[in-house]
Scaffold this motif. Structure first.
Motif, PDB file in Angstrom:
ATOM      1  N   GLY A   1    -152.040 -22.530 -42.184  1.00 20.35           N
ATOM      2  CA  GLY A   1    -151.977 -21.442 -43.151  1.00 20.35           C
ATOM      3  C   GLY A   1    -151.389 -20.171 -42.571  1.00 20.35           C
ATOM      4  N   ILE A   2    -150.476 -20.349 -41.610  1.00 26.92           N
ATOM      5  CA  ILE A   2    -149.807 -19.201 -40.982  1.00 26.92           C
ATOM      6  C   ILE A   2    -148.361 -19.206 -41.457  1.00 26.92           C
ATOM      7  N   SER A   3    -147.904 -18.056 -41.988  1.00 27.62           N
ATOM      8  CA  SER A   3    -146.552 -18.027 -42.558  1.00 27.62           C
ATOM      9  C   SER A   3    -145.481 -18.013 -41.474  1.00 27.62           C
ATOM     10  N   GLY A   4    -145.807 -17.391 -40.346  1.00 23.96           N
ATOM     11  CA  GLY A   4    -144.843 -17.357 -39.251  1.00 23.96           C
ATOM     12  C   GLY A   4    -144.056 -16.064 -39.182  1.00 23.96           C
ATOM     13  N   ALA A   5    -144.745 -14.936 -39.366  1.00 21.18           N
ATOM     14  CA  ALA A   5    -144.109 -13.630 -39.185  1.00 21.18           C
ATOM     15  C   ALA A   5    -143.627 -13.515 -37.741  1.00 21.18           C
ATOM     16  N   ILE A   6    -142.551 -12.749 -37.546  1.00 21.33           N
ATOM     17  CA  ILE A   6    -141.971 -12.604 -36.204  1.00 21.33           C
ATOM     18  C   ILE A   6    -143.027 -12.142 -35.216  1.00 21.33           C
ATOM     19  N   GLN A   7    -143.873 -11.236 -35.689  1.00 22.17           N
ATOM     20  CA  GLN A   7    -144.952 -10.703 -34.846  1.00 22.17           C
ATOM     21  C   GLN A   7    -145.849 -11.827 -34.317  1.00 22.17           C
ATOM     22  N   HIS A   8    -146.081 -12.855 -35.126  1.00 24.80           N
ATOM     23  CA  HIS A   8    -146.906 -13.977 -34.676  1.00 24.80           C
ATOM     24  C   HIS A   8    -146.104 -14.914 -33.764  1.00 24.80           C
ATOM     25  N   LEU A   9    -144.865 -15.208 -34.165  1.00 21.19           N
ATOM     26  CA  LEU A   9    -144.037 -16.125 -33.375  1.00 21.19           C
ATOM     27  C   LEU A   9    -143.878 -15.624 -31.942  1.00 21.19           C
ATOM     28  N   ALA A  10    -143.833 -14.291 -31.784  1.00 18.29           N
ATOM     29  CA  ALA A  10    -143.671 -13.717 -30.450  1.00 18.29           C
ATOM     30  C   ALA A  10    -144.792 -14.145 -29.518  1.00 18.29           C
ATOM     31  N   GLY A  11    -145.943 -14.487 -30.080  1.00 13.08           N
ATOM     32  CA  GLY A  11    -147.081 -14.837 -29.238  1.00 13.08           C
ATOM     33  C   GLY A  11    -147.258 -16.313 -28.983  1.00 13.08           C
ATOM     34  N   MET A  12    -146.512 -17.184 -29.720  1.00 15.09           N
ATOM     35  CA  MET A  12    -146.800 -18.619 -29.570  1.00 15.09           C
ATOM     36  C   MET A  12    -145.593 -19.528 -29.552  1.00 15.09           C
ATOM     37  N   SER A  13    -144.390 -18.948 -29.751  1.00 13.49           N
ATOM     38  CA  SER A  13    -143.233 -19.826 -29.950  1.00 13.49           C
ATOM     39  C   SER A  13    -142.851 -20.606 -28.696  1.00 13.49           C
ATOM     40  N   ASN A  14    -143.388 -20.218 -27.532  1.00 10.87           N
ATOM     41  CA  ASN A  14    -143.089 -20.992 -26.329  1.00 10.87           C
ATOM     42  C   ASN A  14    -144.122 -22.080 -26.044  1.00 10.87           C
ATOM     43  N   SER A  15    -144.992 -22.346 -27.005  1.00 12.70           N
ATOM     44  CA  SER A  15    -145.928 -23.464 -26.859  1.00 12.70           C
ATOM     45  C   SER A  15    -145.109 -24.750 -26.739  1.00 12.70           C
ATOM     46  N   LYS A  16    -145.678 -25.743 -26.044  1.00 10.09           N
ATOM     47  CA  LYS A  16    -144.863 -26.944 -25.790  1.00 10.09           C
ATOM     48  C   LYS A  16    -144.620 -27.723 -27.080  1.00 10.09           C
ATOM     49  N   VAL A  17    -145.678 -27.971 -27.848  1.00  9.64           N
ATOM     50  CA  VAL A  17    -145.515 -28.679 -29.123  1.00  9.64           C
ATOM     51  C   VAL A  17    -146.217 -27.869 -30.213  1.00  9.64           C
ATOM     52  N   ILE A  18    -145.484 -27.630 -31.308  1.00 11.99           N
ATOM     53  CA  ILE A  18    -146.049 -26.834 -32.397  1.00 11.99           C
ATOM     54  C   ILE A  18    -146.155 -27.678 -33.661  1.00 11.99           C
ATOM     55  N   VAL A  19    -147.336 -27.666 -34.254  1.00  7.00           N
ATOM     56  CA  VAL A  19    -147.552 -28.328 -35.534  1.00  7.00           C
ATOM     57  C   VAL A  19    -147.821 -27.237 -36.569  1.00  7.00           C
ATOM     58  N   ALA A  20    -147.153 -27.333 -37.722  1.00 11.65           N
ATOM     59  CA  ALA A  20    -147.391 -26.352 -38.780  1.00 11.65           C
ATOM     60  C   ALA A  20    -147.958 -27.045 -40.003  1.00 11.65           C
ATOM     61  N   ILE A  21    -149.011 -26.455 -40.544  1.00  9.43           N
ATOM     62  CA  ILE A  21    -149.578 -26.945 -41.801  1.00  9.43           C
ATOM     63  C   ILE A  21    -149.568 -25.761 -42.760  1.00  9.43           C
ATOM     64  N   ASN A  22    -148.801 -25.885 -43.840  1.00  9.67           N
ATOM     65  CA  ASN A  22    -148.690 -24.766 -44.769  1.00  9.67           C
ATOM     66  C   ASN A  22    -148.299 -25.290 -46.146  1.00  9.67           C
ATOM     67  N   LYS A  23    -148.841 -24.637 -47.169  1.00  7.73           N
ATOM     68  CA  LYS A  23    -148.557 -25.070 -48.539  1.00  7.73           C
ATOM     69  C   LYS A  23    -147.120 -24.758 -48.941  1.00  7.73           C
TER      70      LYS A  23
END
Lengths: 257, 325
Positions: free
Chosen positions: B267-289
């Motif tokens: 349920g995270i839209s993915g604002a740039i402010q958020h991506l800056a903190g997690m986009s270097n994670s090794k594997v990312i799963v997104a669940i969003n409507k």
């Protein structure tokens, strides 16, 4: 109370990053007061309003930083100082910035110095504690609450999500963490007043420093963008099938579970 | 060129944090065959020394003092100062943790040295030790070298692989006595706000919620999933601002920067402010409507659907997987 704020003008990292000639291109980019420094400025103003005194905002940068200093003055700071070392020092790092700031502050008899805990561009978080050490005063980083009673100070500090309650005394340097306060927006009268508030400009010479005194100890040899991520896989089918497939992919393909 | 390199081991709840072992691995690269000496500081920490040797320290220095029970910059600086005067190292490695971030700049200023913070990779190339670190909240990286003085660095947790643990490694364990005095800051109290056990910056798995979680109760299934996977719960700024969770969980440009092996964004839209903190994670799963949500652009795997339907199903599936393996 004699209050100083260490401020940095930063690239707004909501901007897209473009690298040109081995540097992050500043063309057309928005610049802002480092967001963590905004908390420091706000706190400084609140402390002054409660205890009296004067707030001076100091930055090490080039003449472009005058805009951000005026914003700080419009928020309510009393004075601003721009230490412009751009033409004097070719190789700069956190060692440089801290040394310059400490040299400026050493005879100012500051009671309280505030800074952001980290700048969102370089992200090293070094300058605050370095300045405190050079001035020989204690410091507390990543604070979320500040209470001053005479020279006694009680601080709440964020430690990776936990809270430490710390007792110390003035003179003191603190670095601000998100949650310390809600920085105000400059008001229109504030902006008008800011134009008349003093903004002093200094160079290395004025601080009796030579280039070799402040020359960087580290050097950036390359700047690059992270590898572009390939488009991910949007799973299809009914939800329970998708979930089964996801778990299986995480287990067998990505091997993270 | 062989160098003697110190590392500072970090203790939390009586155990060594993983970053202590990652620092040893980084120190080995910097040392280029020289000695790696781990320093462990606290009130009663001697029993931890053997584990540092098992992870590759050639020698361990133990500094014990009752005034070192809680971290203070003054206390730890006095302990490290004594060790550095005795050992005269050419490199020093700390974790880029709350402690490392707080202490390292003070020591760098004291020793008039440079400091390369938040290092995610160390390599030897062309006769130089080169440090890679993120800048602009992870949107770019820089490579740095030390041009003068100590090689003093802090390493970001979860990025440099520790050496294989080997109980057969041997090394000396020595005590250094230090007189700790004049602590100008005193820790009166520590209020635990984070969940027991896994800490966000070192978690291998993070399950994070955004505005789509809708309430504080909405975080419950996320917590259950995180616990099941031995991970931690995080949140977007939106969720924190809405009061669904504490700011201590916030991941983003303001907030924590994390690089887990697996990041599940719910349920995270993915604002740039958020991506800056997690986009270097090794594997990312997104669940969003919302199939158009920005988070899908950085995700390795995406499920378009309601998190309150998907997360419980995920919990069930992971439980099955655990039973089978």
């Amino acid at each position: 109370m004699n209050i100083f704020v260490l401020m940095k003008r930063t690239f707004d990292t909501e901007e897209k990053i473009v690298i040109q000639n081995g540097k992050v291109s500043e063309e057309g980019a928005e610049f802002i007061i480092n967001p963590y420094d905004e908390y420091a400025i706000e706190e400084a103003i609140q402390v002054r309003d409660q205890h009296g005194g004067e707030v001076t905002v100091v930055t090490v940068g080039n003449e472009d930083a005058e805009k951000e200093l005026r914003t700080a003055l419009a928020m309510g700071a009393d004075k601003a100082v721009l230490i412009n070392i751009e033409d004097d020092v070719e190789n700069r790092d956190q060692y440089t910035t801290a040394k310059v700031l400490a040299e400026y502050l050493k005879d100012k008899e500051a009671d309280l110095i505030l800074a952001g805990n980290v700048a969102i561009d370089g992200g090293s978080g070094q300058v605050g504690p370095r300045v405190a050490e050079l001035l020989g005063i204690p410091y507390v980083t990543t604070i979320t609450k500040l209470e001053i009673d005479g020279t006694n100070v009680k601080v709440v500090r964020d430690v990776e999500g936990d809270e430490e309650v710390i007792e110390t005394s003035l003179p003191l340097l603190v670095t601000a963490q998100q949650g310390l306060n809600e920085p105000r927006y400059p008001s229109l009268p504030g902006i008008m007043k800011a134009k008349k508030k003093p903004l002093e400009e200094l160079e290395l010479d004025d601080l009796d420093l030579e280039e070799e005194d402040v020359e960087a100890k580290t050097k950036t040899i390359e700047i690059f963008l992270p590898p572009k991520k390939e488009a991910g896989k949007i799973l299809q089918g009914d939800i329970s099938e998708q979930v089964k497939e996801l778990v299986s992919l995480l287990h067998t393909e990505a091997k993270v579970i | 060129m062989a160098r003697k390199v110190l590392t500072l081991a970090e203790v939390r709840d009586g155990a060594l944090r993983n970053v202590s072992f990652e620092a040893i691995a980084a120190a080995k690269t910097i040392a280029e065959g020289g000695e790696v000496v781990s320093v462990v500081v606290g009130a009663s920490v001697r029993s931890l020394a053997n584990e540092l040797i098992a992870y590759g320290a050639d020698r361990v220095i133990v500094v014990e003092h009752e005034k070192l029970a809680a971290y203070t910059p003054d206390g730890y600086a006095q302990a490290l100062q004594a060790v550095v005067e005795q050992e005269k190292p050419e490199g020093i490695v700390f974790g880029h943790t709350a402690l490392g971030k707080d202490l390292s700049p003070k020591l760098a200023a004291k020793w008039q040295s440079g400091l390369v913070s938040d290092v995610v990779a160390v390599e030897e190339t062309g006769g130089n030790i080169v440090f890679t670190r993120p800048i602009y909240s992870g949107k770019a990286f820089e490579k740095k070298i030390v041009t003068d003085g100590f090689m003093f660095v802090t390493v970001r947790p979860n990025n440099i692989a520790p050496l294989e643990k080997d109980e057969s490694r041997t090394g000396a364990i020595v005590d250094v006595q230090v007189d700790i005095k004049d602590l100008r800051t005193i820790v009166r109290d520590v209020v635990r706000k984070t969940a027991e056990g896994v800490d966000l910056s070192e978690a291998k798995v993070i399950v994070a919620g955004g505005r789509g979680v809708k309430s504080a109760e909405g975080f419950e299934p996320l917590k259950e999933l995180a616990n099941l996977l031995g991970g931690a719960v995080g949140a977007s700024r939106g969720a924190c601002d809405a009061g669904y969770c504490d700011y201590s969980l916030q991941i983003g440009q303001t907030g924590k920067v994390v690089t887990p092996d697996l990041y599940i964004a719910c349920g995270i839209s993915g604002a740039i402010q958020h991506l800056a903190g997690m986009s270097n994670s090794k594997v990312i799963v997104a669940i969003n409507k919302d199939p158009e949500a920005n988070i899908f652009k950085v995700a390795d795997y995406g499920i378009v659907g309601d998190l309150f339907e998907v997360v419980p199903l995920l919990i069930e599936e992971f439980k099955k997987l655990k039973v089978h393996s």
